[in-house]
Design a protein around this motif. Structure first.
Motif, mmCIF file in Angstrom:
data_model
loop_
_atom_site.group_PDB
_atom_site.id
_atom_site.type_symbol
_atom_site.label_atom_id
_atom_site.label_comp_id
_atom_site.label_asym_id
_atom_site.label_seq_id
_atom_site.Cartn_x
_atom_site.Cartn_y
_atom_site.Cartn_z
ATOM 1 N N UNK A 74 7.175 -22.037 -6.981
ATOM 2 C CA UNK A 74 8.346 -21.141 -7.013
ATOM 3 C C UNK A 74 8.066 -19.745 -6.470
ATOM 4 N N UNK A 75 7.684 -19.670 -5.203
ATOM 5 C CA UNK A 75 7.539 -18.382 -4.531
ATOM 6 C C UNK A 75 7.953 -18.546 -3.084
ATOM 7 N N UNK A 76 9.024 -17.870 -2.710
ATOM 8 C CA UNK A 76 9.544 -18.010 -1.355
ATOM 9 C C UNK A 76 8.739 -17.206 -0.342
ATOM 10 N N UNK A 77 8.207 -16.052 -0.762
ATOM 11 C CA UNK A 77 7.397 -15.224 0.121
ATOM 12 C C UNK A 77 6.446 -14.405 -0.731
ATOM 13 N N UNK A 78 5.525 -13.701 -0.081
ATOM 14 C CA UNK A 78 4.512 -12.932 -0.807
ATOM 15 C C UNK A 78 5.105 -11.771 -1.593
ATOM 16 N N UNK A 79 6.300 -11.317 -1.236
ATOM 17 C CA UNK A 79 6.923 -10.186 -1.931
ATOM 18 C C UNK A 79 7.989 -10.639 -2.916
ATOM 19 N N UNK A 80 8.161 -11.943 -3.046
ATOM 20 C CA UNK A 80 9.207 -12.493 -3.909
ATOM 21 C C UNK A 80 8.957 -12.118 -5.371
ATOM 22 N N UNK A 81 9.841 -11.296 -5.936
ATOM 23 C CA UNK A 81 9.784 -10.975 -7.351
ATOM 24 C C UNK A 81 8.619 -10.116 -7.777
ATOM 25 N N UNK A 82 7.992 -9.385 -6.862
ATOM 26 C CA UNK A 82 6.826 -8.577 -7.210
ATOM 27 C C UNK A 82 6.866 -7.229 -6.507
ATOM 28 N N UNK A 83 6.249 -6.226 -7.135
ATOM 29 C CA UNK A 83 6.147 -4.879 -6.559
ATOM 30 C C UNK A 83 4.822 -4.680 -5.839
ATOM 31 N N UNK A 84 4.094 -5.746 -5.596
ATOM 32 C CA UNK A 84 2.718 -5.661 -5.108
ATOM 33 C C UNK A 84 2.588 -4.855 -3.814
ATOM 34 N N UNK A 85 3.404 -5.172 -2.812
ATOM 35 C CA UNK A 85 3.302 -4.465 -1.529
ATOM 36 C C UNK A 85 3.670 -2.995 -1.683
ATOM 37 N N UNK A 86 4.665 -2.707 -2.506
ATOM 38 C CA UNK A 86 5.045 -1.315 -2.747
ATOM 39 C C UNK A 86 3.907 -0.545 -3.407
ATOM 40 N N UNK A 87 3.199 -1.181 -4.343
ATOM 41 C CA UNK A 87 2.071 -0.509 -4.989
ATOM 42 C C UNK A 87 0.968 -0.223 -3.988
ATOM 43 N N UNK A 88 0.769 -1.148 -3.047
ATOM 44 C CA UNK A 88 -0.238 -0.920 -2.001
ATOM 45 C C UNK A 88 0.111 0.322 -1.183
ATOM 46 N N UNK A 89 1.373 0.416 -0.761
ATOM 47 C CA UNK A 89 1.797 1.597 -0.012
ATOM 48 C C UNK A 89 1.677 2.867 -0.835
ATOM 49 N N UNK A 90 1.996 2.775 -2.122
ATOM 50 C CA UNK A 90 1.882 3.941 -2.989
ATOM 51 C C UNK A 90 0.457 4.410 -3.149
ATOM 52 N N UNK A 91 -0.479 3.466 -3.298
ATOM 53 C CA UNK A 91 -1.885 3.845 -3.406
ATOM 54 C C UNK A 91 -2.370 4.509 -2.121
ATOM 55 N N UNK A 92 -1.977 3.957 -0.991
ATOM 56 C CA UNK A 92 -2.396 4.559 0.277
ATOM 57 C C UNK A 92 -1.896 6.000 0.392
ATOM 58 N N UNK A 93 -0.680 6.261 -0.079
ATOM 59 C CA UNK A 93 -0.127 7.613 0.002
ATOM 60 C C UNK A 93 -0.836 8.565 -0.944
ATOM 61 N N UNK A 94 -1.214 8.080 -2.136
ATOM 62 C CA UNK A 94 -1.757 8.973 -3.153
ATOM 63 C C UNK A 94 -3.229 9.301 -2.971
ATOM 64 N N UNK A 95 -4.036 8.328 -2.564
ATOM 65 C CA UNK A 95 -5.482 8.553 -2.640
ATOM 66 C C UNK A 95 -6.230 8.316 -1.329
ATOM 67 N N UNK A 96 -5.521 8.233 -0.208
ATOM 68 C CA UNK A 96 -6.188 8.118 1.084
ATOM 69 C C UNK A 96 -5.556 9.112 2.065
ATOM 70 N N UNK A 97 -6.184 9.215 3.241
ATOM 71 C CA UNK A 97 -5.661 10.071 4.310
ATOM 72 C C UNK A 97 -4.815 9.272 5.302
ATOM 73 N N UNK A 98 -4.330 8.111 4.892
ATOM 74 C CA UNK A 98 -3.505 7.278 5.763
ATOM 75 C C UNK A 98 -2.197 7.983 6.119
ATOM 76 N N UNK A 99 -1.701 7.697 7.319
ATOM 77 C CA UNK A 99 -0.312 7.979 7.650
ATOM 78 C C UNK A 99 0.394 6.634 7.780
#
Length: 381
Positions: free
Chosen positions: A71-96
Motif C-alpha cells: 500500500x504505497x503508490x509512491x515514495x512520498x505517499x502519506x509521508x513528510x520524508x522528502x520535505x524533512x530532507x529539504x528542511x534539513x538541507x536548509x537548516x544545517x548545510x550551505x546548500x542552495x
C-alpha cells in the motif's frame, strides 16, 4: 531490513524487484555519495551522516512503491520524508536550491546505474514509478527548503531588529545630549558613546549579511553523552506499561551514540504517549531503533485513524495545531510534538511522519549517531 518511513517489520509483502532493490541499497549510496561529492561543492565538506540525511528511508519507500500489492503508490505517499530532507538541507548545510535538485538528479542516476549493473531488469511501469517518486521528492524537498529558508530569514531579521533597538536608542540619546551641551568634555564622552553603539550596530548588520539565514533558529541546550538508545527505549517502555498496560513492544537493536539522553527520552515519551492515545484500542505500539549510514532511526508505529495529508505538517506546529484543535473542538496531537521536532533538529536531524489507513502511523526521529558536530543546530519548532 528496510528503513522505509512506515517501518514495516518485514519485507515479506514486497515483490522480488523491491527486495532486490533493498539489497542493493548500500551499493547505490556508495555510487551516489562519490558522485555527489565530486559534482556538488556544498556536499564536499559534509560528514556522511549529514550527507545521506533521510535519503535511505526515501530510497526504501521507492522500493516499496514498486510492489503492486504493497500500500504505497509512491515514495512520498502519506509521508513528510522528502520535505524533512529539504528542511534539513536548509537548516544545517550551505546548500542552495540548485544543489538540492542536483543531488536528487544524481540519486536518480545512481539508482538506475547500479540496478542495471547488477542485472536487475525493470519493466516500463517500474521505471516510471522510480522517476515519479524522485520527481515528487524533488518538488516536496524544494518547497520545504524555500519555506525553511524564508522562516529562518524572518526570524533572524526579527531578532536583529530587536537587538538593534538598544544601541540605536543609546546612539540617539547621546546625540541629543551633545546638542544640548556646551561642555566640550561631556560632548566628547557622549560622542564616544554614540560611536561605540554605531560600531555595535555595524557588527550586527555584517553578521546578518554574512550568515544569511543561518544561526537564526531557536536552539535547545543539549548535554550530550554516550549511551545505547535501546536502553532508553526499554526505560520508556517500562514507564508506558506502568501507565497504560502492556501495549508497547520493542523491535529495535542496540545503537550507541552521542545524544542528549534527557531530551531524547522526553521526545520518545511524547511520541509513544500520542501513539497510545490515538492508536486503535487493543493494538500494539511498536518502538524500533536502527542504525543506517552512521545515523540513528528511532521510530514509533501505531495502527488507527490516519492523520490527513493536509494536517501532517500542523502536528509539529504549536500555534497552527492549537488553532485547528480549537476550531474542531477536539483535542489535538498536543504541544509535545513541536518539542519532539526541536529535539530532533537540535541534534542535526529531523522527524518524519508517515500516515495512511493501510500502513498505520509512524513517527521517525532520524539523527546522526554522533551529534557533537551538530549540537545546537538551528530549529523551526
Amino acid at each position: 531490513m528496510t528503513f522505509a518511513s512506515d517501518q514495516p517489520s518485514s519485507t515479506s509483502g514486497l515483490s522480488p524487484t523491491s527486495r532486490r532493490m533493498l539489497a542493493l541499497r548500500e551499493a547505490v549510496f556508495q555510487e551516489w555519495e562519490a558522485r555527489v561529492r565530486a559534482s556538488l561543492q556544498p556536499a564536499q565538506a559534509l560528514s556522511r551522516p549529514i550527507l545521506v540525511d533521510t535519503l535511505p528511508a526515501f530510497y526504501d519507500n521507492i522500493a516499496q512503491s514498486l510492489s503492486a500489492d504493497y500500500p504505497r503508490a509512491s515514495a512520498v505517499d502519506g509521508t513528510t520524508l522528502a520535505a524533512e530532507h529539504g528542511g534539513e538541507r536548509a537548516r544545517i548545510t550551505a546548500y542552495d536550491h540548485e544543489a538540492l535538485i542536483g543531488e536528487y538528479q544524481v540519486f536518480r542516476w545512481a539508482i538506475f546505474e547500479v540496478l542495471q549493473r547488477e542485472g536487475v531488469a525493470l519493466c516500463a511501469q517500474e521505471i516510471l514509478a522510480i522517476n515519479a517518486s524522485i520527481d515528487a521528492g524533488i518538488k516536496e524537498a524544494v518547497a520545504a527548503f524555500v519555506l525553511v529558508h524564508g522562516a529562518l530569514r524572518e526570524r533572524f531579521a526579527a531578532a536583529l531588529t530587536h537587538d538593534l533597538r538598544g544601541p540605536l536608542g543609546a546612539t540617539s540619546t547621546a546625540l541629543e545630549l551633545i546638542m544640548m551641551s556646551n561642555d566640550p568634555e561631556k560632548m566628547k564622552a557622549f560622542a564616544a558613546t554614540a560611536l561605540d553603539n554605531v560600531h555595535r550596530m555595524n557588527a550586527m548588520i555584517h553578521e546578518l549579511l554574512a550568515t544569511m539565514a543561518f544561526h537564526s533558529g531557536e536552539q535547545l541546550s543539549l548535554e550530550l553523552s554516550h549511551f545505547d538508545i535501546l536502553e532508553l527505549v526499554q526505560e520508556v517502555r517500562r514507564d508506558a506499561i506502568a501507565l497504560h498496560g502492556p501495549r508497547v513492544r520493542i523491535a529495535g537493536q542496540s545503537v550507541f551514540g552521542w545524544w542528549d539522553r534527557h531530551a531524547m527520552k522526553r521526545a520518545l515519551e511524547n511520541i509513544v504517549g500520542n501513539a497510545i492515545q490515538y492508536g486503535r484500542e487493543g493494538t500494539s505500539v511498536t518502538v524500533s531503533s536502527k542504525e543506517v549510514s552512521e545515523r540513528l532511526l528511532l521510530a514509533v508505529h501505531n495502527e488507527g485513524e490516519p492523520i490527513a495529508p493536509e494536517e501532517q505538517e500542523t502536528v509539529f506546529e504549536m500555534y497552527r495545531r492549537a488553532q485547528a484543535s480549537k476550531l474542531k473542538r477536539k483535542q489535538g496531537w498536543g504541544i509535545g510534538l513541536p518539542y519532539v521536532r526541536a529535539v530532533a533538529e537540535s541534534h542535526g536531524g529531523s522527524i518524519a511522519l508517515d500516515s495512511t489507513a493501510e500502513r498505520g502511523t509512524t513517527f521517525a526521529i532520524d539523527v546522526p549517531k554522533d551529534c557533537r558536530p551538530s549540537k545546537g543546530a538551528p530549529t523551526l519548532a
